[in-house]
Design a protein around this motif. Sequence first.
Motif, PDB file in Angstrom:
ATOM      1  N   SER A 177      15.192  21.343 -19.728  1.00  0.00           N
ATOM      2  CA  SER A 177      14.426  20.275 -20.364  1.00  0.00           C
ATOM      3  C   SER A 177      13.598  19.504 -19.338  1.00  0.00           C
ATOM      4  O   SER A 177      12.428  19.178 -19.581  1.00  0.00           O
ATOM      5  CB  SER A 177      15.378  19.324 -21.091  1.00  0.00           C
ATOM      6  OG  SER A 177      14.668  18.264 -21.700  1.00  0.00           O
TER       7      SER A 177
ATOM      8  N   GLU B 100       4.939  20.538 -19.274  1.00  0.00           N
ATOM      9  CA  GLU B 100       4.153  20.008 -20.387  1.00  0.00           C
ATOM     10  C   GLU B 100       3.213  18.901 -19.917  1.00  0.00           C
ATOM     11  O   GLU B 100       2.032  18.864 -20.287  1.00  0.00           O
ATOM     12  CB  GLU B 100       5.075  19.483 -21.481  1.00  0.00           C
ATOM     13  CG  GLU B 100       4.338  18.958 -22.702  1.00  0.00           C
ATOM     14  CD  GLU B 100       5.263  18.408 -23.759  1.00  0.00           C
ATOM     15  OE1 GLU B 100       4.854  18.292 -24.926  1.00  0.00           O
ATOM     16  OE2 GLU B 100       6.424  18.065 -23.423  1.00  0.00           O
TER      17      GLU B 100
ATOM     18  N   ARG C 127       7.928  21.284 -29.288  1.00  0.00           N
ATOM     19  CA  ARG C 127       7.141  20.275 -28.586  1.00  0.00           C
ATOM     20  C   ARG C 127       5.707  20.734 -28.322  1.00  0.00           C
ATOM     21  O   ARG C 127       4.889  19.959 -27.843  1.00  0.00           O
ATOM     22  CB  ARG C 127       7.847  19.922 -27.264  1.00  0.00           C
ATOM     23  CG  ARG C 127       9.157  19.193 -27.510  1.00  0.00           C
ATOM     24  CD  ARG C 127      10.097  19.217 -26.331  1.00  0.00           C
ATOM     25  NE  ARG C 127       9.540  18.607 -25.124  1.00  0.00           N
ATOM     26  CZ  ARG C 127      10.266  18.368 -24.025  1.00  0.00           C
ATOM     27  NH1 ARG C 127      11.552  18.682 -24.014  1.00  0.00           N
ATOM     28  NH2 ARG C 127       9.725  17.824 -22.972  1.00  0.00           N
TER      29      ARG C 127
ATOM     30  N   GLU D 186       9.524  19.385 -19.251  1.00  0.00           N
ATOM     31  CA  GLU D 186       8.803  18.112 -19.306  1.00  0.00           C
ATOM     32  C   GLU D 186       7.712  18.057 -18.238  1.00  0.00           C
ATOM     33  O   GLU D 186       6.590  17.609 -18.493  1.00  0.00           O
ATOM     34  CB  GLU D 186       9.776  16.948 -19.111  1.00  0.00           C
ATOM     35  CG  GLU D 186      10.614  16.624 -20.329  1.00  0.00           C
ATOM     36  CD  GLU D 186      11.575  15.479 -20.068  1.00  0.00           C
ATOM     37  OE1 GLU D 186      11.453  14.850 -18.992  1.00  0.00           O
ATOM     38  OE2 GLU D 186      12.436  15.228 -20.918  1.00  0.00           O
TER      39      GLU D 186
END
Length: 239
Positions: free
Chosen positions: A185, A192, A214, A189
């Motif tokens: 994760s 992204e 997401r 992040e």
Amino acid sequence: MSARNAPVLLLENVQRHYEEVGKRLDVLKDANLTIETGEMVALVAPSGAGKSTLLHTAGLLERPNGGEVYLSGQACSGLNDRQRTARRRNDIGFVYQFHHLLPEFSALENVMLPQMIRGLSQSDAKDRAQELLDYMRIGQRAAHRPAELSGGEQQRVAIARAVANAPLLLLADEPTGNLDPETSSYVFEALEALVRQSGLSALIATHNHALAARMDRAITMQDGKLVPFDVKAAVKASL
């Protein structure tokens, strides 16, 4: 096709097959896909469905047996090897499940190398590499070699390297697949944020429905074709 208004990636009736012991294995059958500028698309499909083949064909590592691959409006199937290499180097970034960093070089040097191969000066390449590592929150580890980094740190260096030449398109094949859920994760992040901030287009293969949710949209592979995937329903069904 005009490059000005063209999508970053367009697959038009792409076919890809392999010959195995006298048998033909059809992986892509008239696959169609459009990815616009700044769009982040998840590719969700089971192992063996052909995700890697799709990414390799879209990334000009493999030639399609039929159909066409367009990058920013340019048909690429007819390009020679030198031209295809130039487009990969300048316009496409790759991230794999394993980081594939060069073990004898530091994190900083790994991010510098693709820039210097492209022709950037050592000084400019070093400045940009440090900037990218700082952005990925790993700048303090710039002098460390891959073996001295954690799995999450290695993958963040690999992401920085993939975007070092400011590509138009990022292709990622299970970029967090080797990481534990918390690290996965955290790394996603960072990925992204980098994609959104830079305006990159991205096609990211992942088994993780929560990560896929997401992104802007998700697709899957069915019988060699690309079809929409309802990732929100998949996440809900898993709860």
